[in-house]
Design a protein around this motif. Structure first.
Motif, PDB file in Angstrom:
ATOM      1  N   GLN A 169      -3.056 -15.487  15.416  1.00 36.55           N
ATOM      2  CA  GLN A 169      -2.049 -14.422  15.521  1.00 36.55           C
ATOM      3  C   GLN A 169      -2.581 -13.189  14.797  1.00 36.55           C
ATOM      4  O   GLN A 169      -2.697 -13.176  13.565  1.00 36.55           O
ATOM      5  N   SER A 200      -2.144  -9.324  13.647  1.00 42.41           N
ATOM      6  CA  SER A 200      -1.075  -8.361  13.384  1.00 42.41           C
ATOM      7  C   SER A 200      -1.659  -7.113  12.722  1.00 42.41           C
ATOM      8  O   SER A 200      -2.563  -7.214  11.877  1.00 42.41           O
ATOM      9  N   ASP A 203      -3.385 -14.231  20.074  1.00 42.88           N
ATOM     10  CA  ASP A 203      -2.117 -13.539  20.316  1.00 42.88           C
ATOM     11  C   ASP A 203      -2.163 -12.167  19.632  1.00 42.88           C
ATOM     12  O   ASP A 203      -2.199 -12.076  18.403  1.00 42.88           O
ATOM     13  N   SER A 216       0.157  -9.724  20.301  1.00 45.95           N
ATOM     14  CA  SER A 216       1.440  -9.060  20.584  1.00 45.95           C
ATOM     15  C   SER A 216       1.913  -8.198  19.419  1.00 45.95           C
ATOM     16  O   SER A 216       2.703  -7.265  19.614  1.00 45.95           O
ATOM     17  N   ASP A 217       1.458  -8.502  18.188  1.00 47.93           N
ATOM     18  CA  ASP A 217       1.833  -7.692  17.023  1.00 47.93           C
ATOM     19  C   ASP A 217       0.694  -6.793  16.569  1.00 47.93           C
ATOM     20  O   ASP A 217       0.692  -6.304  15.436  1.00 47.93           O
ATOM     21  N   HIS A 259      -2.317  -3.566  17.607  1.00 49.26           N
ATOM     22  CA  HIS A 259      -2.587  -2.419  18.477  1.00 49.26           C
ATOM     23  C   HIS A 259      -4.058  -2.046  18.332  1.00 49.26           C
ATOM     24  O   HIS A 259      -4.559  -1.899  17.211  1.00 49.26           O
ATOM     25  N   ASN A 281      -0.206  -4.795  24.432  1.00 44.66           N
ATOM     26  CA  ASN A 281       0.711  -3.728  24.854  1.00 44.66           C
ATOM     27  C   ASN A 281      -0.006  -2.823  25.845  1.00 44.66           C
ATOM     28  O   ASN A 281      -1.212  -2.956  26.075  1.00 44.66           O
TER      29      ASN A 281
END
Length: 493
Positions: free
Chosen positions: A405, A407, A433, A435-436, A438, A468
């Protein structure tokens, strides 16, 4: 411009006219020794700096973007043009000043005023404090090798400046100090330096004339580097000064219009035999503290200076320098941000470091542009370092394999933290992942490429999920190994 807008920007009542006029007169008197001094720095006749101050102040009052701000001949520009005058002569100075104005108008068209958004509050505070120190240091030559009379006049001037407002604010105390000290000095024939000792004051009005230089590519080659530097330094100092006056008056200025206004004012200054200039924080502070808030005070500063040069030159030449030194010391004291000393412990160490570095570089080099550039670069480095530490990678294992993950912000400064967090998985399926997260630049995309390639070499099947839109566009454009499949709604890694 409607009549109501004109009244708002210039004066709204008779009281405004009186206050703005008196403030402008104080500024005009304070401009004289500065303009002469900057002329000497440039290696030109004093009238070049004085005529520039007249033209720039008058023109900027009409077309500038900041009411009550004073623009005139400045040291920042004078230092730049010294080699040009020495090697090629004064006509090339006028030509370079015209081109400087053209560049500044072009900067307004290109919206370069928006660059001010990247100047942090710490840099502005450092700029202000450094300028206050330089203003004070500039007065020291007037206090060396002099008799006790000069020190007495300076002390008396400061007493009038700070004590008179407790009795009345009907007249600006700096103006009263100048007049009273001038009367005392002349009446008692005190052995003190006068304005006339700094250089010969011009007599008569300036006249329009084109620079007497050949219109050739060689001329352009000579003046181009100087014009670019003058334009950049002038705009930087003007925009920073505008921001400071904004804060002092709790009003907003039009930075884009100010860029164009500075360009137009410098072109006119060159056409009347003046050097280039920009906004002056010292004189702007004098104007504001004397009550100036409108364009009228800026216009009066230029117009009254012209009157003094054309009509009252001999009288102006007898004004004692200690009187003007007292005013400039007041400006230095008022300009310095004394709260910044107390805030050294309260503010983050990085902010304090930026402020102190800006001050140190400006004071050491006497170049405001270098100090601001150093402060902006250091601010950027500290900001990147702070954002870098906000990136995290969490690893979890399950029946379906390993999940990472990610972030935070993935960019050039944080890629090392991201890549080092991924371990060899010995062929286990891996899901990344984001998703958190950029992705901001090709360094971030390159780091993801590197991670995927390394895991695949170890035999792992890699899947990236959670892009994103902006990150997916960047990866699709620059990734070497895989595309996101964002448009299809899948992520086929």
């Amino acid at each position: 411009m409607t009549f109501s807008t004109f009244r708002t920007q210039w004066f709204s009542s008779f009281a405004d006219v009186r206050r703005e006029t008196l403030a402008g007169i104080v500024v005009a008197l304070a401009l004289i020794p500065e303009a002469i001094g900057f002329s000497i720095i440039s290696g030109v006749d004093p009238q070049v700096g004085l005529y520039a101050s007249v033209a720039i102040a008058i023109v900027i009052s009409f077309i500038g973007g900041r009411s009550a701000m004073i623009s005139a001949a400045t040291a920042a520009v004078a230092v730049v043009v010294t080699p040009l005058v020495r090697d090629h002569g004064v006509p090339y100075l006028f030509a370079a000043t015209i081109l400087m104005g053209v560049f500044q108008i072009l900067a307004a068209v290109l919206r370069l005023d928006l660059v001010m958004q990247f100047v942090s509050r710490s840099v502005i505070t450092g700029f202000v404090n450094a300028l206050a120190i330089l203003i004070f240091m500039a007065q020291l030559p007037q206090l060396t090798g002099v008799t006790w009379h000069s020190f007495a006049l300076v002390a008396g001037g400061l007493a009038i400046i700070y004590l008179l407002p407790r009795l009345t604010k009907a007249v600006p105390s700096p103006l009263v100090a100048i007049v009273v000290l001038a009367v005392i000095s002349i009446a008692l024939a005190l052995p003190v330096r006068t304005v006339g000792d700094m250089g010969r004051l011009p007599s008569g009005l300036p006249s329009f004339a084109l620079p007497q230089v050949p219109l050739t590519w060689e001329t352009l080659r000579i003046i181009l580097p100087y014009s670019l530097t003058m334009a950049a330094v002038g705009l930087l100092e003007s925009l920073l000064t505008a921001q400071i006056v904004d804060d002092m008056t709790d009003t907003e200025s039009n930075k884009r219009r100010e860029c164009a206004g500075q360009g137009g004012a410098n072109i006119v200054a060159a056409l009347v035999g003046g050097m280039g200039g920009c906004a002056m924080i010292g004189q702007s502070v004098i104007n504001v503290t004397s009550g100036g808030r409108k364009r009228l005070s800026t216009f009066i500063a230029g117009a009254f200076l012209l009157f003094l040069l054309a009509v009252a030159g001999p009288v102006v030449g007898r004004i004692p320098m200690p009187a003007l030194v007292a005013v400039m010391i007041m400006v230095a004291i008022g300009t310095f941000s004394w709260n910044s000393i107390r805030n050294l412990r309260r503010h983050p160490p990085t902010s304090s470091a930026v402020m102190l570095v800006t001050v140190a570089v400006v004071v050491a080099t006497h170049d405001l542009a270098q100090g601001v550039l150093a402060g902006v670069l250091l601010s950027g480095i500290f900001f990147a370092g702070k954002v870098r530490r906000m990136v995290s990678v969490a690893r979890t294992t399950g029946a379906d394999g390993v999940v990472y993950q990610v972030s935070g912000q993935v960019f050039f400064a944080s890629v090392d933290r991201v890549t080092s967090a991924f371990l060899p998985e010995q062929g286990a399926p891996v899901t990344i992942d984001v998703s958190d997260a950029h992705f901001w630049d090709i360094s971030g995309v390159g780091a993801l490429d590197k991670i995927i390639a390394r895991l695949r070499r170890d035999g792992s099947v890699v899947e990236v999920i959670g892009y994103n839109r902006a990150s997916a566009d960047l990866v699709d454009r620059y990734a070497l190994h895989d595309k996101t499949g964002f448009e299809l709604g899948v992520v086929p890694h």
